[in-house]
Design a protein around this motif. Sequence first.
Motif, PDB file in Angstrom:
ATOM      1  N   LYS A 119      10.563  -0.193   6.399  1.00 27.77           N
ATOM      2  CA  LYS A 119      10.167   1.091   7.216  1.00 27.77           C
ATOM      3  C   LYS A 119       8.970   0.731   8.173  1.00 27.77           C
ATOM      4  O   LYS A 119       8.414  -0.304   8.256  1.00 27.77           O
TER       5      LYS A 119
ATOM      6  N   GLU B 141      10.495   0.967  -0.314  1.00 23.88           N
ATOM      7  CA  GLU B 141       9.695   0.858   1.115  1.00 23.88           C
ATOM      8  C   GLU B 141      10.183   0.041   2.090  1.00 23.88           C
ATOM      9  O   GLU B 141       9.579  -0.043   3.043  1.00 23.88           O
TER      10      GLU B 141
ATOM     11  N   GLU C 257       0.774  -1.094  -0.101  1.00 21.24           N
ATOM     12  CA  GLU C 257      -0.038   0.011  -0.039  1.00 21.24           C
ATOM     13  C   GLU C 257       1.037   1.250   0.041  1.00 21.24           C
ATOM     14  O   GLU C 257       0.705   2.205  -0.867  1.00 21.24           O
ATOM     15  N   ARG C 258       1.943   1.128   0.720  1.00 16.68           N
ATOM     16  CA  ARG C 258       2.869   2.376   0.764  1.00 16.68           C
ATOM     17  C   ARG C 258       3.633   2.612  -0.479  1.00 16.68           C
ATOM     18  O   ARG C 258       3.704   3.590  -1.188  1.00 16.68           O
TER      19      ARG C 258
END
Length: 212
Positions: free
Chosen positions: A212, A209, A20-21
């Motif tokens: 994270k 990403e 999603e990020r």
Amino acid sequence: MVTLALSKGRILEESIPLLERAGIVPEEDLTQTRRLIVGTSVPDIRLVVIRAADVPTYVRYGAADLGIAGKDVLLEDGGEGLYELADLGIAACRLMVASPAGGTGREGARAWTRLRVATKYVRITERYFASRGIQADIIHLYGSMELAPLVGLADRIVDLVSSGRTLAANGLEATDHVLDVSAWLVANPAAMKMKYEALRPVIASLAKERGK
Ligand code: ADP
Ligand code: MG
């Protein structure tokens, strides 16, 4: 079309926020749906959700272009015919040797036989004990390794540990570290050549990403 294979279970839970990020939003709740192929907010990216140990196979044969799989699964599989592109830093845990807390219970005649080790990770475990010069018989199980020492099937187990709560609940303790595990992004080498333009942005955004 880009097909990304995801491992069910622990990796799936931690892959969803990462996807999603990266701007890849599944069209359905992957933890609830019974569908095995799910589209995403990116029209040419679809997800397939499969058993963790099957991810290398789907990617190797090109049924999926990309996959997210645990380092444990990749090492056990051997990883031939796969590119390991990036450590995504998710689903982190350790592969450990564990035994009954306070001793292995190998009294009397049992102590004269070879060590018996129950695990899902036969190849990794064989290599681990061989490299230490320890003779061990490996017993292949598909799950619930913690049970094996409790019922006399094995002296030790080799299994994934994160909190150690499952081990503790069964009177076991981790004794030796085999491998640090996290989930990796892998690719089919032919797809990397043929579909590079389509794969490049997906790989770049997932790798960006990571952790994270
Ligand atoms: P399966 O039962 O199909 O092996 P799991 O969800 O138990 O599925 O494991 C899938 C993958 O998730 C493993 O290969 C490993 O990389 C990762 N994993 C398993 N257990 C943990 C854990 N406790 N913490 C973090 N990652 C884990
Ligand atoms: Mg499991």
